[in-house]
Design an enzyme around this catalytic site. Sequence first.
Site, short mmCIF file in Angstrom:
data_model
loop_
_atom_site.label_atom_id
_atom_site.label_comp_id
_atom_site.label_asym_id
_atom_site.label_seq_id
_atom_site.Cartn_x
_atom_site.Cartn_y
_atom_site.Cartn_z
N GLY A 46 0.85 -1.20 0.00
CA GLY A 46 0.00 0.00 0.00
C GLY A 46 0.88 1.25 0.00
O GLY A 46 1.89 1.28 0.69
N ASP A 94 0.46 2.60 8.90
CA ASP A 94 0.04 1.81 10.06
C ASP A 94 1.04 1.88 11.23
O ASP A 94 0.67 1.58 12.37
CB ASP A 94 -0.14 0.34 9.66
CG ASP A 94 -1.15 0.15 8.54
OD1 ASP A 94 -1.98 1.06 8.36
OD2 ASP A 94 -1.09 -0.87 7.85
O1 F6P Z 1 -1.25 -0.84 5.17
C1 F6P Z 1 -1.85 0.35 4.85
C2 F6P Z 1 -3.33 0.19 4.73
O2 F6P Z 1 -3.89 1.44 4.37
C3 F6P Z 1 -4.03 -0.36 5.95
O3 F6P Z 1 -4.22 0.60 6.95
C4 F6P Z 1 -5.29 -0.90 5.34
O4 F6P Z 1 -5.82 -1.95 6.13
C5 F6P Z 1 -4.83 -1.40 4.01
O5 F6P Z 1 -3.64 -0.72 3.72
C6 F6P Z 1 -5.79 -1.20 2.87
O6 F6P Z 1 -5.29 -1.86 1.76
P1 F6P Z 1 -5.72 -1.59 0.26
O7 F6P Z 1 -5.15 -0.26 -0.14
O8 F6P Z 1 -5.09 -2.70 -0.50
O9 F6P Z 1 -7.20 -1.57 0.22
#
Ligand code: F6P
Length: 358
Positions: free
Chosen positions: A11, A136
């Site tokens: 992410g 996070d």
């Molecule tokens: O790890 C960062 C994060 O934004 C988390 O806080 C969240 O659970 C996840 O990524 C969301 O993932 P994606 O962008 O794949 O939906």
Amino acid sequence: MLKVGMLTSGGDCQALNAAMRGVVKGLYAKRKDIEIYGFIDGYKGLMYSDFKVMGAKDFSGILNKGGTILGTSRQPFKLMRVPGENGFDKVEAMKQTYHKLGLDCLVVLGGNGTHKSANMLREEGLNVVTLPKTIDNDLWGTEMTFGFQSAIDIATETIDRIHTTASSHSRVFIVEVMGHKVGWVTLYAGIAGGSDIILLPEIPYDTDEIVKVLKERRKDGHKFSIIAIAEGAITKEDAKLTKKELKKKRAKSKYTCASDELAKILAKETDFEIRTANPGHTQRGGNPCAYDRVLSTRLGATAAQMILEEDYGKMAAIKNDKIIRVPLEEVAGKLKYVDPNDDIITEAKLAGISFGEK
Ligand code: F6P
């Protein structure tokens, strides 16, 4: 010629560009015979030999730019050794790209999953240097990841905005904050935004207690309340279930997200007017805050030093405001949780914040 591969994986978050700029500036400050191979969309670019050859100029003017100029993608660690289409061997392909290009090292910017894969590549004999990114802040081995402070600012602003409308309408608002399995962003944004109740994955909550706190607040003359809930927050009962049992229960109850689940519970048990708000990916979007620009520049410059010294297999990290180097094998596979006994929790409780515990 010093050949450095670079990729951003998992992410995205704020200050990825600032960190890469720090690395490149640090390298060019000491040497001019450098080629940067920017892999597109993370490990995928390394697997499929999708890259662009870059120089110092490509990393200019990006200190305050959100996102990542290289693009990113999620390549789950658990699938790295699983053959892809037509038996495609991902690990072997990444090694081949690295060797074919004659890279001296690979700079990897990422969070938890990314670090597991980076450590695997180190074990496979590649020279790897990493940088800790994620909103996070759950990466073991560093007190702070870049992206975290910027995300706190955004989540805090959301709570601020919710405050005024919650107050006008005398409502209970549940604001859901990102953070995956940990509660760092929720804890800090919750305190900074003046939330009355903060619910973290690390402290499973008691529904009766939340109802009690909300009713007491109303009795004390407060017409509205704000609950900051982490996306990974869980009730005390659910925390006792196995992963499989929880999955089954949530499928049956058509669970959507933590804030909706709590809203449903509170709607049954109280007569409050309840609303939820979910800032979602806005928490990862936009420009990095000043703190993250400074942190990522310091970490990036240190990564450059590590490369020049051929001090590989480590992550640049921060501890007691000093930039340190942590071996990847110590980082990989460990999560950094909020400690429910930490001073900040005690102090927040002293300031009257409830964590939903009995
Ligand atoms: O790890 C960062 C994060 O934004 C988390 O806080 C969240 O659970 C996840 O990524 C969301 O993932 P994606 O962008 O794949 O939906």
